[in-house]
Design a protein around this motif. Structure first.
Motif, PDB file in Angstrom:
ATOM      1  N   LYS A   4       0.831  -1.207   0.000  1.00 29.36           N
ATOM      2  CA  LYS A   4       0.000   0.000   0.000  1.00 29.36           C
ATOM      3  C   LYS A   4       0.867   1.260   0.000  1.00 29.36           C
ATOM      4  O   LYS A   4       1.947   1.304   0.599  1.00 29.36           O
ATOM      5  CB  LYS A   4      -0.949   0.012   1.196  1.00 29.36           C
ATOM      6  N   ASN A   5       0.362   2.256  -0.727  1.00 30.25           N
ATOM      7  CA  ASN A   5       1.045   3.545  -0.894  1.00 30.25           C
ATOM      8  C   ASN A   5       2.348   3.438  -1.685  1.00 30.25           C
ATOM      9  O   ASN A   5       3.158   4.367  -1.684  1.00 30.25           O
ATOM     10  CB  ASN A   5       1.307   4.213   0.458  1.00 30.25           C
ATOM     11  N   LYS A   6       2.532   2.285  -2.348  1.00 29.55           N
ATOM     12  CA  LYS A   6       3.681   2.098  -3.228  1.00 29.55           C
ATOM     13  C   LYS A   6       3.183   1.716  -4.619  1.00 29.55           C
ATOM     14  O   LYS A   6       2.161   1.032  -4.761  1.00 29.55           O
ATOM     15  CB  LYS A   6       4.600   0.983  -2.716  1.00 29.55           C
ATOM     16  N   ILE A   7       3.915   2.137  -5.652  1.00 34.62           N
ATOM     17  CA  ILE A   7       3.570   1.737  -7.018  1.00 34.62           C
ATOM     18  C   ILE A   7       4.044   0.308  -7.241  1.00 34.62           C
ATOM     19  O   ILE A   7       5.188  -0.028  -6.947  1.00 34.62           O
ATOM     20  CB  ILE A   7       4.224   2.667  -8.048  1.00 34.62           C
ATOM     21  N   VAL A   8       3.143  -0.544  -7.741  1.00 35.75           N
ATOM     22  CA  VAL A   8       3.533  -1.898  -8.148  1.00 35.75           C
ATOM     23  C   VAL A   8       3.412  -1.986  -9.664  1.00 35.75           C
ATOM     24  O   VAL A   8       2.418  -1.562 -10.243  1.00 35.75           O
ATOM     25  CB  VAL A   8       2.676  -2.985  -7.463  1.00 35.75           C
ATOM     26  N   THR A   9       4.438  -2.481 -10.309  1.00 42.84           N
ATOM     27  CA  THR A   9       4.440  -2.569 -11.770  1.00 42.84           C
ATOM     28  C   THR A   9       3.610  -3.751 -12.237  1.00 42.84           C
ATOM     29  O   THR A   9       3.349  -4.689 -11.476  1.00 42.84           O
ATOM     30  CB  THR A   9       5.869  -2.723 -12.302  1.00 42.84           C
TER      31      THR A   9
END
Length: 241
Positions: free
Chosen positions: A175-180
């Protein structure tokens, strides 16, 4: 401690080769040769992974899988199947399979998927331990109980397919992180996926309908050209596909 793997495969030669290869990789391995025995062993002992053939005597692999999930045994399962139709794959995933391998397969590919499945389970369990003693993942009014696999939004139960569940757990552990997109395929589908990548778009769309529609805030967001992010944000700022 060694990870334990159960092989349920009626072709003795395939089972023998798999056992040798997995033991060489330092796994502890048990083997059963029919569906009924496989089900009994899988429910009476704890395993880190089950390799489950679809075409088995006494009980099919799909039926074994269905009964395992009904009994709330959520050990990761990789299906081994000679079939290669979309319907068979979807049926297996919807019954709770984490991945599938079509025979004949390269042993290195199978080993990679085994490692990915076990690694993903470890990451989820570690995230649950950090979040709370009850193994909860939370953001805003969304809560996932990793032990019971119950998903709640504003105290309303949300029913997800096994793959939708894996996807939302992966998003929430980051959460609150970009996942590719590549990260999603590798960690949720459990291997370096080489098929149509629009499968992600389909599952994200399904998740949004179940997790975001009807609620005051959106949690699943598209990061254009990169991937996705789970964070709390008002609907008016929501960036749809």
């Amino acid at each position: 401690m060694k990870e334990k793997i159960l092989i349920v495969e009626d072709e003795a030669q395939i089972a023998k080769v798999l056992k040798i290869e997995l033991e060489f990789e330092d796994y502890e391995v048990d083997v059963e040769y029919d569906g009924k025995a496989g089900l009994e062993t899988a429910t009476s002992a704890q395993y880190d992974l089950i390799l489950l053939d679809v075409m088995l005597p006494s009980l099919s692999g799909i039926e074994v899988l269905r009964r395992l999930r009904k009994a709330e045994v959520f050990t990761p399962v990789i299906l081994l199947t000679a079939r290669n139709t979309t319907l068979d794959k979807v049926m297996g995933l919807d019954q709770g399979a984490n991945d599938y391998v079509t025979k004949p397969f390269e042993i290195e590919e199978l080993l990679a998927r085994v490692r990915s499945c076990i690694r993903y389970r470890s990451l989820v369990e570690a995230s649950g331990t950090k979040e709370a003693e009850a193994e909860l993942l939370t953001i805003s009014d969304l809560t996932i109980n990793l032990e019971t696999r119950e998903v709640l939004r504003n105290n309303e139960s949300i029913t997800l397919t096994p793959k939708e569940y894996d996807l939302v757990v992966y998003l929430l552990t980051n959460k609150n992180k970009i996942v590719t997109r590549e990260g999603i395929l590798t960690n949720v589908w459990g291997y370096e996926y080489e098929g149509e990548t629009n499968v992600i778009d389909v599952y994200i769309r399904h998740l949004r309908k179940k997790v975001d529609e009807g609620f005051s805030t959106s949690l699943i967001h598209t990061v254009r050209g990169v991937g996705y992010m789970m964070k709390e944000e008002k609907h008016e700022d929501h960036d749809e596909d």
